[in-house]
Design a protein around this motif. Structure first.
Motif, short mmCIF file in Angstrom:
data_model
loop_
_atom_site.label_atom_id
_atom_site.label_comp_id
_atom_site.label_asym_id
_atom_site.label_seq_id
_atom_site.Cartn_x
_atom_site.Cartn_y
_atom_site.Cartn_z
N GLU A 28 0.85 -1.20 0.00
CA GLU A 28 0.00 0.00 0.00
C GLU A 28 0.89 1.25 0.00
O GLU A 28 1.80 1.38 0.81
CB GLU A 28 -0.90 0.01 1.24
N VAL A 29 0.61 2.14 -0.92
CA VAL A 29 1.35 3.39 -1.00
C VAL A 29 0.90 4.33 0.12
O VAL A 29 -0.29 4.51 0.34
CB VAL A 29 1.13 4.07 -2.36
N GLN A 30 1.88 4.91 0.80
CA GLN A 30 1.56 5.89 1.85
C GLN A 30 2.52 7.07 1.79
O GLN A 30 3.74 6.89 1.68
CB GLN A 30 1.63 5.25 3.23
N LEU A 31 1.96 8.24 1.85
CA LEU A 31 2.69 9.49 2.03
C LEU A 31 1.98 10.19 3.19
O LEU A 31 0.78 10.48 3.09
CB LEU A 31 2.63 10.35 0.77
N VAL A 32 2.70 10.44 4.26
CA VAL A 32 2.05 10.96 5.47
C VAL A 32 2.74 12.25 5.90
O VAL A 32 3.82 12.21 6.51
CB VAL A 32 2.07 9.92 6.61
N GLU A 33 2.11 13.36 5.65
CA GLU A 33 2.70 14.65 6.00
C GLU A 33 2.57 14.92 7.50
O GLU A 33 1.58 14.53 8.14
CB GLU A 33 2.01 15.80 5.26
N SER A 34 3.56 15.60 8.05
CA SER A 34 3.51 16.05 9.43
C SER A 34 4.35 17.32 9.57
O SER A 34 5.11 17.66 8.66
CB SER A 34 4.01 14.97 10.40
N GLY A 35 4.20 17.98 10.72
CA GLY A 35 5.01 19.16 10.98
C GLY A 35 4.27 20.47 10.84
O GLY A 35 4.83 21.54 11.12
N GLY A 36 3.02 20.42 10.41
CA GLY A 36 2.25 21.65 10.30
C GLY A 36 1.83 22.15 11.67
O GLY A 36 2.04 21.50 12.69
N GLY A 37 1.26 23.35 11.69
CA GLY A 37 0.80 23.92 12.93
C GLY A 37 0.63 25.41 12.82
O GLY A 37 0.68 25.97 11.72
N LEU A 38 0.46 26.04 13.96
CA LEU A 38 0.31 27.50 14.02
C LEU A 38 1.67 28.12 14.31
O LEU A 38 2.36 27.72 15.26
CB LEU A 38 -0.68 27.86 15.13
N VAL A 39 2.04 29.09 13.49
CA VAL A 39 3.34 29.75 13.66
C VAL A 39 3.15 31.24 13.42
O VAL A 39 2.30 31.64 12.61
CB VAL A 39 4.39 29.14 12.71
N GLN A 40 3.91 32.04 14.11
CA GLN A 40 3.82 33.49 13.95
C GLN A 40 4.54 33.93 12.68
O GLN A 40 5.48 33.25 12.22
CB GLN A 40 4.43 34.19 15.16
N PRO A 41 4.14 35.03 12.11
CA PRO A 41 4.86 35.56 10.95
C PRO A 41 6.35 35.72 11.27
O PRO A 41 6.71 36.18 12.35
CB PRO A 41 4.19 36.92 10.72
N GLY A 42 7.17 35.32 10.31
CA GLY A 42 8.61 35.35 10.52
C GLY A 42 9.17 34.06 11.08
O GLY A 42 10.40 33.88 11.12
N SER A 62 7.53 17.16 7.16
CA SER A 62 8.11 15.85 6.83
C SER A 62 7.12 15.03 6.03
O SER A 62 5.90 15.15 6.22
CB SER A 62 8.47 15.08 8.11
N CYS A 63 7.67 14.20 5.16
CA CYS A 63 6.83 13.33 4.34
C CYS A 63 7.52 11.97 4.21
O CYS A 63 8.27 11.75 3.24
CB CYS A 63 6.59 13.96 2.98
N PRO A 64 7.29 11.06 5.17
CA PRO A 64 7.79 9.70 4.99
C PRO A 64 6.95 8.96 3.97
O PRO A 64 5.72 9.11 3.94
CB PRO A 64 7.65 9.09 6.39
N ALA A 65 7.61 8.19 3.12
CA ALA A 65 6.92 7.50 2.04
C ALA A 65 7.17 6.00 2.12
O ALA A 65 8.22 5.56 2.56
CB ALA A 65 7.42 8.03 0.69
N SER A 66 6.19 5.23 1.67
CA SER A 66 6.33 3.78 1.63
C SER A 66 5.42 3.23 0.55
O SER A 66 4.48 3.90 0.09
CB SER A 66 5.98 3.17 2.99
#
Length: 128
Positions: free
Chosen positions: A1-15, A21-25
């Motif tokens: 099964e193909v998987q691409l799983v993004e992570s690392g997003g969130g709320l950040v202040q300008p600047g 990250s995108c681990p793939a399998s």
């Protein structure tokens, strides 16, 4: 099964900065290019960056050039997108996607219709 799983997003202040990250399998990582795309509310999906695991070539959208860095770890089968000096207009859902061979194989690197596999996305919100 193909998987691409993004992570690392969130709320950040300008600047501020984030590293996505995108681990793939499930496919031959070394033979594929991995791209990052984003989609802001009410807008189409746009290419942000791409890296070819066969040739090492990298591509960046003008909107992030000088503020973004894409890299690939072929041992961990993971692609990273470092985003610096973030702006409110960078707010979007960020997706990683893959296509065979190089970023420019058969279609432009920033053409979402040229990508074969997609992750489900991670939300990046830039706000004070």
């Amino acid at each position: 099964e193909v998987q691409l799983v993004e992570s690392g997003g969130g709320l950040v202040q300008p600047g501020g900065s984030l590293r996505l990250s995108c681990p793939a399998s499930g496919f031959s990582f070394d033979e594929y290019a991995i791209g990052w795309f984003r989609q802001a509310p009410g807008k189409g999906r746009e290419g942000v960056s791409c890296i070819g695991n066969m040739d090492g070539r990298t591509y960046y959208a003008d909107s992030v050039k000088g503020r973004a860095a894409i890299s690939s770890d072929n041992v961990k089968k993971t692609v990273y997108l470092q985003l610096n000096s973030l702006r409110p207009e960078d707010t979007a859902v960020y997706y990683c996607a893959s296509k065979r061979f190089g970023c420019e194989y058969d279609s432009r690197w920033d053409d979402p219709y040229g990508m074969r596999y997609w992750g489900k996305g991670t939300l990046v919100t830039v706000s004070s």
